[in-house]
Design a protein around this motif. Structure first.
Motif, PDB file in Angstrom:
ATOM      1  N   ALA A   1      64.980  80.199  74.471  1.00  0.00           N
ATOM      2  CA  ALA A   1      65.893  80.217  75.615  1.00  0.00           C
ATOM      3  C   ALA A   1      66.347  78.783  75.873  1.00  0.00           C
ATOM      4  O   ALA A   1      65.552  77.850  75.748  1.00  0.00           O
ATOM      5  N   THR A   2      67.608  78.614  76.205  1.00  0.00           N
ATOM      6  CA  THR A   2      68.165  77.281  76.412  1.00  0.00           C
ATOM      7  C   THR A   2      68.457  77.060  77.890  1.00  0.00           C
ATOM      8  O   THR A   2      69.100  77.888  78.533  1.00  0.00           O
ATOM      9  N   VAL A   3      67.966  75.949  78.399  1.00  0.00           N
ATOM     10  CA  VAL A   3      68.289  75.540  79.768  1.00  0.00           C
ATOM     11  C   VAL A   3      69.180  74.308  79.653  1.00  0.00           C
ATOM     12  O   VAL A   3      68.712  73.189  79.460  1.00  0.00           O
ATOM     13  N   GLY A   4      70.490  74.556  79.701  1.00  0.00           N
ATOM     14  CA  GLY A   4      71.450  73.475  79.538  1.00  0.00           C
ATOM     15  C   GLY A   4      71.987  73.406  78.128  1.00  0.00           C
ATOM     16  O   GLY A   4      71.659  72.492  77.373  1.00  0.00           O
ATOM     17  N   THR A   5      72.819  74.370  77.731  1.00  0.00           N
ATOM     18  CA  THR A   5      73.356  74.383  76.373  1.00  0.00           C
ATOM     19  C   THR A   5      74.229  73.154  76.134  1.00  0.00           C
ATOM     20  O   THR A   5      74.800  72.571  77.057  1.00  0.00           O
ATOM     21  N   THR A   6      74.319  72.768  74.863  1.00  0.00           N
ATOM     22  CA  THR A   6      75.079  71.576  74.519  1.00  0.00           C
ATOM     23  C   THR A   6      76.556  71.736  74.849  1.00  0.00           C
ATOM     24  O   THR A   6      77.203  70.803  75.322  1.00  0.00           O
ATOM     25  N   GLY A   7      77.103  72.917  74.622  1.00  0.00           N
ATOM     26  CA  GLY A   7      78.523  73.112  74.854  1.00  0.00           C
ATOM     27  C   GLY A   7      78.927  73.018  76.300  1.00  0.00           C
ATOM     28  O   GLY A   7      79.844  72.259  76.664  1.00  0.00           O
ATOM     29  N   THR A   8      78.235  73.768  77.163  1.00  0.00           N
ATOM     30  CA  THR A   8      78.702  73.891  78.552  1.00  0.00           C
ATOM     31  C   THR A   8      77.598  73.755  79.602  1.00  0.00           C
ATOM     32  O   THR A   8      77.834  73.985  80.777  1.00  0.00           O
ATOM     33  N   MET A   9      76.385  73.387  79.211  1.00  0.00           N
ATOM     34  CA  MET A   9      75.245  73.302  80.126  1.00  0.00           C
ATOM     35  C   MET A   9      74.902  74.663  80.730  1.00  0.00           C
ATOM     36  O   MET A   9      74.418  74.772  81.860  1.00  0.00           O
ATOM     37  N   ALA A  10      75.125  75.723  79.975  1.00  0.00           N
ATOM     38  CA  ALA A  10      74.761  77.059  80.447  1.00  0.00           C
ATOM     39  C   ALA A  10      73.245  77.208  80.452  1.00  0.00           C
ATOM     40  O   ALA A  10      72.532  76.559  79.677  1.00  0.00           O
ATOM     41  N   VAL A  11      72.736  78.081  81.315  1.00  0.00           N
ATOM     42  CA  VAL A  11      71.300  78.278  81.490  1.00  0.00           C
ATOM     43  C   VAL A  11      70.936  79.724  81.193  1.00  0.00           C
ATOM     44  O   VAL A  11      71.419  80.651  81.863  1.00  0.00           O
ATOM     45  N   ASP A  12      70.122  79.928  80.182  1.00  0.00           N
ATOM     46  CA  ASP A  12      69.657  81.277  79.860  1.00  0.00           C
ATOM     47  C   ASP A  12      68.651  81.758  80.898  1.00  0.00           C
ATOM     48  O   ASP A  12      67.946  80.941  81.515  1.00  0.00           O
TER      49      ASP A  12
END
Length: 481
Positions: free
Chosen positions: A231-242
């Protein structure tokens, strides 16, 4: 080089670095070098005779600096930051000076014990679950990057699920917006491409729980074993949070190892009001973040935590006779070479220790919180300007936006700003549309730099000329002696 020579040249080099950092905002942010320029300026063969240190510093100024993109510039808004700071630089210098090889506790006890202690400090600093502290079955380790952290998490998960002999039936999960290092980790660990399931994302670019549920159910029904989920907290593309908590609740009953990649966003936990980034971490097996992105500690420094270190150590421990020693054999110490892929390791904890002691929790909260405020203020400008539109809310320090006139205009505006040398932005694509990213988190970035970026964007959008920032003459005066 004698100690006296080192002292003399070292003083000059520290002055040079200090002068560089003081004036880095005067340089065009992106390098103007064309492919091959740096190599063309270098002699084709190594020197036969020793060269004076003055000549080396001259070439740093004339050859190296023109080929540098200035990541420490306050006008650097591209990618994610790689922010350094004075205390971190001094900690790195001390680490190099001591020249420690910290593969075992026995090879330098301070290297291991300071790292363990500082990582326990970080648990407190960020409000992480106590299960990540070293005084229980878990603990932390400094890796070189989140990419390496993901790899060792995959290896530990594979070991816990039965090891290499059983890996043919294993499957893992990560969203379409997860970092490319997840795919690379699976490749390095020996998995086929189809053993990493790519989970769709929702309109916010976060992992879709319903799709994950469908994939898991299909795999279990087919006799496959869900052994790993990222799970990603702060994706590289848009800082999205799973949705970390929901992901864990879904897959943990299947014995799945849950890893959380919070490389950039994890530092936000230093601010109590931003600790929503930690939601669900009491349910996961591993978590990592990069102080070298947003906690003023220069590259490389990633903090990886595990809730139970046994699987990690068992997966990576190989003990040849030449590494055997009484402390390790007795199980009384941590040997961090068993927590990473390489055997050798540097004394990275020094620079993180220096940073935490210099800023204190209060100072770190101030600077991280200020970056978030600057980003939210920038996003508010975007929202009310008819020339631009916000792609997603700026919850932390990244603002994703585009030109209202479309992709071509977005791309033109970004390139005009970057070509000026006065700021540097980067981009991504969301739903196949071109999106400009403004990452506001560099160590010395202030309101005036964000204001200047906004003026540049307005000028580019209106087609007004932008005066370029030219390479300064000469070089930092500290190099001259």
């Amino acid at each position: 080089m004698t100690p006296d020579d080192l002292r003399r040249h070292g003083h000059r080099l520290v002055d040079w670095v200090a002068d560089y950092l003081e004036g880095v905002g005067d340089y065009p942010v992106a390098s103007r070098s064309a492919p091959g320029d740096v190599r063309a300026a270098l002699p084709p063969h190594p020197p036969t005779s020793p060269e004076p240190f003055d000549a080396v510093l001259d070439d740093v100024a004339s050859v190296v600096l023109p080929g540098i993109t200035h990541w420490q510039s306050p006008d650097f808004f591209a990618y994610f930051p790689a922010n350094a700071s004075g205390p971190s630089i001094l900690g790195e210098l001390l680490s190099a000076g001591l020249g420690v090889q910290g593969m075992l506790w026995a090879t330098s006890p301070a290297c291991t014990e300071l790292e363990t202690h500082v990582l326990d400090w970080v648990v407190d600093l960020l409000g992480l679950p106590d299960r990540f502290r070293s005084d229980g079955p878990g603990g932390g380790v400094i890796e070189d990057s989140a990419s390496s952290a993901t790899l060792v998490a995959v290896l530990a998960a594979r070991h816990r699920a039965g090891g290499a002999a059983a890996m043919g039936e294993m499957v893992g999960y990560a969203s379409a917006e997860a970092h490319s290092s997840v795919r690379k980790a699976f490749t390095v660990a020996g998995f086929r491409d189809d053993q990493l399931r790519v989970v769709d994302v929702d309109e916010h670019q976060a992992l879709r729980l319903d799709h994950l549920r469908t994939l898991v159910e299909e795999d279990v029904a087919a006799g496959r074993r869900p052994f790993f989920a990222c799970a990603t907290v702060g994706t590289t593309g848009t800082m999205a949070v799973d949705p970390v908590r929901a992901v864990a609740e879904l897959v943990v009953p299947h014995g799945t190892w849950v890893h959380v990649d919070a490389a950039m966003a994890g530092a936000a936990g230093v601010v109590p009001e931003l600790r929503w980034v930690n939601d669900g971490l009491e349910l996961v097996d591993s978590w990592c973040f990069d102080p070298h992105k947003w906690l003023f500690t220069n590259f490389d420094c990633d903090c990886l935590y595990v809730a139970d270190r046994s699987a990690l150590v068992e997966a990576l421990s190989i003990v040849p006779e030449y590494l055997r020693n009484a402390a390790s054999d007795a199980g009384d110490v941590i040997d961090y070479r068993d927590w990473q892929v390489p055997l050798g390791r540097r004394f990275r904890a020094l620079k993180l220790w220096f940073v935490i002691r210099h800023y204190g929790a209060e100072g770190l909260r101030h600077h991280i919180g200020r970056h978030v405020e600057l980003a939210q203020g920038f996003a508010a400008r975007v929202e009310v300007d008819p020339r631009f539109e916000l792609v997603r809310p700026a919850e932390l320090s990244l603002v994703c936006f585009r030109a209202a006139a479309g992709d071509d205009e977005s791309e033109r505006i970004m390139h005009a700003v970057n070509a000026s040398g006065r700021a540097l932005l980067s981009h991504t694509r969301v739903d196949e549309r071109f999106v400009i990213r403004a990452s506001i988190g560099q160590t010395t970035t202030e309101q005036r730099h964000v204001d200047a970026l906004w003026e540049l964007l307005g000028a580019a959008a209106d087609g007004r000329p932008i005066e370029p920032r030219l390479q300064p003459d000469g070089f930092p005066p500290g190099a001259r002696g």
